[in-house]
Design an enzyme around this catalytic site. Structure first.
Site, PDB file in Angstrom:
ATOM      1  N   GLU A  13      39.053  58.557  39.561  1.00  0.00           N
ATOM      2  CA  GLU A  13      40.104  58.501  40.579  1.00  0.00           C
ATOM      3  C   GLU A  13      39.786  57.817  41.893  1.00  0.00           C
ATOM      4  OE1 GLU A  13      43.227  58.397  40.687  1.00  0.00           O
ATOM      5  OE2 GLU A  13      44.165  59.652  39.239  1.00  0.00           O
ATOM      6  N   ASN A 148      51.625  60.526  43.459  1.00  0.00           N
ATOM      7  CA  ASN A 148      50.625  59.457  43.005  1.00  0.00           C
ATOM      8  C   ASN A 148      51.115  58.148  43.798  1.00  0.00           C
ATOM      9  OD1 ASN A 148      48.461  59.387  41.296  1.00  0.00           O
ATOM     10  ND2 ASN A 148      49.273  60.629  39.899  1.00  0.00           N
ATOM     11  N   ASP A 199      50.689  56.039  37.889  1.00  0.00           N
ATOM     12  CA  ASP A 199      49.620  56.715  38.313  1.00  0.00           C
ATOM     13  C   ASP A 199      48.968  56.184  39.775  1.00  0.00           C
ATOM     14  OD1 ASP A 199      47.261  58.413  38.457  1.00  0.00           O
ATOM     15  OD2 ASP A 199      47.132  58.880  36.481  1.00  0.00           O
TER      16      ASP A 199
END
Length: 290
Positions: A13, A148, A199
């Protein structure tokens, strides 16, 4: 789109390009790693983190700001593999077993990050969005399950935020005033109409909104008025977050998640950091000033 190296993350991430270092930083949340890749030397370094790190940003005074489980931390990675870490802003979560998730700085250098309950199957809306600046850590929005997709328009006047939980799957746009207060929340993208779940995201120099479509193996680009412009295939099902980097900011980096049992045809690549040149140019990320 190709992998950068043989390294694989559990939950890759928060890719962030450092123009000064000409390097890409990112994290492996569940593996508890901070990583840096130098394309010029093809070298990747890793530092163990004391907690799960949801997101990072460059800091104006050097090092990084990181949103972890217990709050915001200043990180100073050392070349010998040590990581100097100090908690600078503890957070009071609404319930147990929460952590920070997606986040980034806005154009003014304020750091934004959302929190979530780690067990997504609970579908708990105890998550919240926080802003960190010289005034401290402030909750600005609550009622989120899996925050997100944070991104900011080139002029800094529009903020984008998604909730990627399967029961929501929407991206909103907000007007952002000079004080960093989001207003006029409105639907920007209903991801129920597109492949994947929304995302992590990035915004290009033309205001295009690039967002990873988790579970669909795609990165979508939407125009500033919310129209799907194009989609790029990623060779794994779970791309997690994207960022522009490279000397000209025309390289797209994409982190990914390695599920417990990836499909056999994706087992070798799941969790990789990927790179592509999509024909667009990004914007430099403002370092955190607080």
């Amino acid at each position: 789109m190709k992998p950068v190296s043989d390294l694989r993350d559990q939950v890759g991430e928060s890719p962030v390009w450092s123009p000064e270092e000409q390097a890409l930083w990112w994290v492996d949340i569940d593996g508890q790693w901070l990583r840096r890749h130098h394309p010029a030397t093809d070298r990747t370094q890793s530092w163990a983190t004391p907690e799960r790190t949801g997101c990072i940003a460059l800091h104006a005074q050097g090092g990084l700001i990181a949103a972890m489980e217990t709050g915001l931390w200043r990180l100073q990675p050392q070349d010998d593999g040590r990581l100097d870490a100090a908690l600078v802003a503890p957070v009071g979560h609404a319930r147990d077993h929460m952590r920070f998730n997606d986040g980034r700085t806005d154009r003014q250098g304020r750091f934004w990050a959302g929190t979530m309950v780690r067990d997504m199957s609970l579908a708990s809306d105890a998550g919240a969005l926080y802003r960190w600046d010289e005034r401290g850590l402030v909750k600005v929005l609550d009622g989120l399950i899996t925050p997100n997709g944070l991104g900011f328009s080139p002029d800094g006047r529009t903020m984008y935020l998604s909730d990627s939980h399967p029961s929501v799957q929407k991206v909103w746009a907000f007007d952002l005033d000079d004080e960093g207060t989001p207003r006029n929340r409105r639907l920007f993208i209903d991801f129920n109409e597109h492949p994947g779940r929304p995302d992590g995201a990035a915004v290009d120099a033309e205001g295009g909104y690039w967002i990873c479509a988790n579970d669909a193996g795609l990165v979508h680009r939407f125009t500033p008025d919310g129209r799907l412009d194009r989609s790029i295939a990623v060779p794994v099902a779970k791309p997690a977050m994207c960022a522009f980097g490279g000397a000209a900011l025309d390289t797209l980096y994409v982190t990914s998640i390695r599920p417990a049992s990836p499909p056999p045809e994706q087992a070798a690549l799941a969790g990789a950091l990927f790179v592509d040149c999509p024909g667009a140019r990004g914007l430099p990320e403002a370092p955190c000033k607080a």
